[in-house]
Design a protein around this motif. Structure first.
Motif, PDB file in Angstrom:
ATOM      1  N   GLN A  37       0.827  -1.194   0.000  1.00  0.00           N
ATOM      2  CA  GLN A  37       0.000   0.000   0.000  1.00  0.00           C
ATOM      3  C   GLN A  37       0.866   1.251   0.000  1.00  0.00           C
ATOM      4  O   GLN A  37       0.630   2.202  -0.741  1.00  0.00           O
ATOM      5  N   LEU A  38       1.881   1.179   0.834  1.00  0.00           N
ATOM      6  CA  LEU A  38       2.798   2.302   0.963  1.00  0.00           C
ATOM      7  C   LEU A  38       3.549   2.516  -0.342  1.00  0.00           C
ATOM      8  O   LEU A  38       3.700   3.631  -0.820  1.00  0.00           O
ATOM      9  N   SER A  43       1.239   3.993  -2.960  1.00  0.00           N
ATOM     10  CA  SER A  43       0.919   5.406  -2.787  1.00  0.00           C
ATOM     11  C   SER A  43       2.143   6.282  -3.002  1.00  0.00           C
ATOM     12  O   SER A  43       2.030   7.426  -3.403  1.00  0.00           O
ATOM     13  N   THR A  44       3.335   5.728  -2.751  1.00  0.00           N
ATOM     14  CA  THR A  44       4.534   6.518  -3.028  1.00  0.00           C
ATOM     15  C   THR A  44       4.758   6.639  -4.527  1.00  0.00           C
ATOM     16  O   THR A  44       5.172   7.671  -5.031  1.00  0.00           O
ATOM     17  N   THR A  57       2.362   9.360  -6.246  1.00  0.00           N
ATOM     18  CA  THR A  57       2.268  10.745  -5.802  1.00  0.00           C
ATOM     19  C   THR A  57       2.268  11.657  -7.027  1.00  0.00           C
ATOM     20  O   THR A  57       3.047  11.449  -7.960  1.00  0.00           O
ATOM     21  N   PRO A  58       1.382  12.668  -7.020  1.00  0.00           N
ATOM     22  CA  PRO A  58       1.269  13.544  -8.186  1.00  0.00           C
ATOM     23  C   PRO A  58       2.623  14.102  -8.620  1.00  0.00           C
ATOM     24  O   PRO A  58       2.882  14.234  -9.816  1.00  0.00           O
ATOM     25  N   MET A 115      -5.749   4.701   9.397  1.00  0.00           N
ATOM     26  CA  MET A 115      -5.146   5.322   8.225  1.00  0.00           C
ATOM     27  C   MET A 115      -5.835   6.659   7.976  1.00  0.00           C
ATOM     28  O   MET A 115      -7.018   6.807   8.248  1.00  0.00           O
ATOM     29  N   GLU A 132      -7.326   7.933  -1.253  1.00  0.00           N
ATOM     30  CA  GLU A 132      -5.871   7.821  -1.401  1.00  0.00           C
ATOM     31  C   GLU A 132      -5.216   7.924  -0.022  1.00  0.00           C
ATOM     32  O   GLU A 132      -5.532   8.838   0.736  1.00  0.00           O
ATOM     33  N   PRO A 133      -4.318   6.992   0.310  1.00  0.00           N
ATOM     34  CA  PRO A 133      -3.709   7.062   1.646  1.00  0.00           C
ATOM     35  C   PRO A 133      -2.795   8.279   1.791  1.00  0.00           C
ATOM     36  O   PRO A 133      -1.996   8.571   0.900  1.00  0.00           O
ATOM     37  N   VAL A 163      -0.045   6.232   6.597  1.00  0.00           N
ATOM     38  CA  VAL A 163      -0.244   4.795   6.747  1.00  0.00           C
ATOM     39  C   VAL A 163       0.699   4.271   7.820  1.00  0.00           C
ATOM     40  O   VAL A 163       1.861   4.669   7.878  1.00  0.00           O
ATOM     41  N   PRO A 166       3.079   9.185   2.490  1.00  0.00           N
ATOM     42  CA  PRO A 166       3.506   9.115   1.092  1.00  0.00           C
ATOM     43  C   PRO A 166       3.682  10.504   0.473  1.00  0.00           C
ATOM     44  O   PRO A 166       4.540  10.694  -0.388  1.00  0.00           O
ATOM     45  N   GLY A 167       2.876  11.464   0.917  1.00  0.00           N
ATOM     46  CA  GLY A 167       2.964  12.806   0.334  1.00  0.00           C
ATOM     47  C   GLY A 167       4.171  13.597   0.806  1.00  0.00           C
ATOM     48  O   GLY A 167       4.507  14.612   0.220  1.00  0.00           O
ATOM     49  N   SER A 225      -6.066  14.989  -2.867  1.00  0.00           N
ATOM     50  CA  SER A 225      -4.600  14.965  -2.904  1.00  0.00           C
ATOM     51  C   SER A 225      -4.038  15.595  -4.178  1.00  0.00           C
ATOM     52  O   SER A 225      -2.938  16.122  -4.171  1.00  0.00           O
TER      53      SER A 225
END
Lengths: 75, 576
Positions: A32-33, A36-37, A40-41, B69, B76-77, B80, B160-161, B229
């Motif tokens: 999941q991580l 999502s990484t 990223t936009p 979460m 979108e996560p 996490v 993640p961001g 996001s």
């Protein structure tokens, strides 16, 4: 005696399954991580711009198809 | 042998009777003593002994709960928790060879001496060697099979961001408690309740787990934020770019859903990366959009005008004598940047005339004027429940002098935070209804408070549209394909009670103006260089974010695509 033995065997089995579930949990969290990484936009944008040479269309490059099928846009 | 046949002497028969009685009593007392002791040990003192006994081989360890979460509005996560292992030791039980010690130190990333120091402390029977080790390394530690060294599952938070969302989300400490931002304000919901588990230790000090679960851990619940996001990223990238381009001290940006009051994006620059465990410098940690106050300047004028329109004495085309740009109130002069003999109410907004705004404000009683500001949410918390929100303060109308009322009409002598300001603009986007702001995703749009009439709200919005047209202060805020309504702001900064030549440039606007979907507020603190007007610094950033966000959300166009008109060479700057 038999039932006690059975109970023990089942307990061991339960522990194994729990262990498996936990491992999958770890794996899921990691994936999941990772996902999502990767999405990223910021990353998507830099890939699109640098690797794929994409850019935002200028307003005169955009055509609009109205719901009645007429294509409009600027020349 | 037959004892009966043994002849017994008379002296033996004459043994005194007390001797047997003494023996009997002695035996009885002994027995009673033993009984009493047994009752004492088995009954009265039992708990203590049981506990001591268990302590020889049993341990109760904590089973951490999974922290919920945080996701954006589309799932979108954003934050996490993933499991990691912490290595802990029970120093008395540790027996290892020098080679094992070396391997262990290498795996946990400490020097040999550090490991030794930690293990030589016999006073504790629980010492963390290394917290939050990746599962791979942790497995290798357990493969060393050193007695007295065990692993404990913990969770580590990942974002993640990274820096894009750091101010918004904040971070957690090593024990998984929220310390800043949403992690802190929603701790009760996100945080789980750790459970506990009994384990036993075998002869060699290894831990045999899963003896009994004393309390199952209670998992934290997931939270869906109102944040989008994609828009968050657009907003972050733009504010970073603007602050760097203008060598400004800082900048903030807020994007609201105009209809529901949900916060779609909130970003500041400078910022930090919340994945980094080193505590960032305090000035990087500030979520300026919420925790910092600034004088809004001309972005306040629409509220003055709306109050005046509601008062009934003014219409959008009422002509106001603007006194050639200088007007004296209570011995103090109010200036406009451009000298105009007279302006209509709409032009006061378009060209951002201080004199015009002051005249309209003074046509109202202090009480009505102040009430109209407080109704718009100024001087009060926005309800976002963001930790450390600065609310600013409104002056008491009873002690308000005319000059103060006049300066407040164009946003001096009043401080707001950017979120408050963005929220206040929802009244012009919703037919006079002020929406509550929220950081949480709303299933049904929140009901707001009606402040102005439908007509007043529309009239002010029409005036705000003029601002971005040529002849207004912010032609650079135009967006291709959409009608935009907004207002610039440029204010001098206060230092030690005096206005200095440093500025805060801002722009707040909404689009599509025919039926607003988004409100974007941009604030740039101390742009260095020749450009410092809101219309030159903040408006372009507004335009970029608004345009990209509207396209992302597939909002239908309400203007022809060639609507962006070339700005005149000289852009009218509003009075600072």
């Amino acid at each position: 005696m038999t039932s006690q033995h059975k109970a023990r065997k089942l307990f061991v089995e339960l522990q194994n399954e729990k262990e498996r579930a936990q491992q999958m949990d770890v794996e899921w969290g990691r994936l999941q991580l990772e996902q999502s990484t990767l999405v990223t936009p910021g990353r998507v944008e830099s890939l699109a711009r640098q690797q794929l040479q994409m850019h935002m269309p200028q307003s005169d490059q955009i055509r609009y198809i109205r719901s009645n099928g007429v294509v409009t846009g600027l020349q | 042998m037959n004892y009966a046949t043994v002849p017994q002497t008379s002296s033996q028969q004459a043994l005194p009777a007390w001797r047997s009685r003494v023996l009997y009593v002695l035996l009885l007392t002994g027995m009673a003593g033993l009984l009493a002791r047994a009752v004492y040990l088995q009954g009265i003192h039992n708990d203590f002994l049981q506990q001591k006994g268990d302590a020889r081989y049993g341990r109760v360890i904590e089973v951490p709960a999974h922290r919920g979460m945080i996701t954006d509005r589309n799932g979108e996560p954003l934050a996490v928790s993933t499991p990691v292992e912490s290595v802990w030791a029970s120093p008395q039980d540790v027996e290892m060879t020098a080679k094992q010690a070396k391997q262990l130190a290498q795996l946990v990333g400490l020097s040999d001496a550090e490991v030794k120091a930690k293990l030589s402390d016999d006073s504790h029977d629980f010492v963390f060697l290394k917290r939050q080790l990746p599962p791979e390394q942790a497995r290798q530690v357990s493969l060393l099979g050193i007695p007295g060294i065990s692993l404990q599952r913990e969770y580590r938070r990942y974002y993640p961001g990274g820096e894009v969302t750091s101010h918004l989300l904040g971070f957690t400490d090593v024990d998984d408690n929220g310390r800043e931002g949403i992690e802190f304000s929603l701790q009760a919901k996100l945080g789980g309740k750790a459970g506990s588990q009994q384990v036993i230790k075998d002869r060699r000090g290894h831990i045999v787990e899963d003896v009994a679960s004393l309390r199952a851990p209670k998992e934290g619940s997931d939270v869906a934020l109102s944040i989008d996001s994609k828009i968050q990223f657009l907003a972050f990238r733009e504010i970073k770019q603007v602050v760097e381009q203008h060598h400004a001290k800082a900048g903030s940006i807020v994007v609201l859903d105009a209809k529901s009051g949900e916060v779609l994006a909130l970003a500041n620059w400078p910022t930090y990366n919340s994945n980094n465990r080193n505590k960032p410098a305090l000035n990087l940690m500030r979520n300026r959009a919420v925790t910092d106050l600034f004088e809004p300047g001309s972005t306040m004028k629409p509220f003055t005008v709306a109050a005046a329109l509601e008062g009934g004495k003014f219409k959008p085309d009422t002509v106001i004598n603007t006194e050639n740009g200088v007007w004296t109130v209570g011995g103090r002069k109010i200036h406009d940047t451009h000298q105009k003999r007279s302006l209509t109410v709409a032009q006061v907004i378009q060209q951002s005339s201080n004199v015009g705004a002051a005249k309209m404000a003074l046509s109202l009683t202090p009480q009505i004027f102040c009430r109209s500001l407080s109704e718009n949410g100024f001087g009060a918390a926005t309800g976002s429940e963001f930790p450390g929100e600065a609310t600013g303060k409104l002056r008491d109308y009873k002690t308000l002098r005319p000059i103060e009322q006049a300066t407040m009409s164009y946003g001096n002598g009043i401080s707001v935070n950017l979120l408050q300001l963005a929220r206040a603009y929802t009244v012009f986007a919703n037919g006079g209804e002020l929406k509550p702001v929220t950081l949480l995703k709303q299933e049904i749009p929140a009901v707001g408070i009606k402040i102005y009439s439908e007509t007043t709200a529309r009239e002010v919005r029409d005036m705000l549209e003029l601002v971005v047209k040529p002849g207004g202060t912010a032609p650079l805020a135009q967006v291709a394909g959409y009608r935009v309504a907004g207002k610039t702001g440029t204010s001098h900064k206060l230092q030690n009670g005096k206005y200095v030549d440093r500025y805060v440039a801002s722009f707040v606007g909404m689009a599509p103006a025919s039926n607003p979907r988004l409100i974007v507020a941009v604030m740039v603190d101390e742009p260095a260089g020749s450009e410092y007007y809101g219309g030159l610094v903040a408006a372009p950033a507004f335009s970029n974010v608004m345009g990209a966000a509207l396209r992302t959300l597939d909002v239908p166009y309400d203007a022809p695509l060639n609507n962006v008109l070339q700005a005149p060479k000289e852009i009218i700057g509003e009075d600072a």
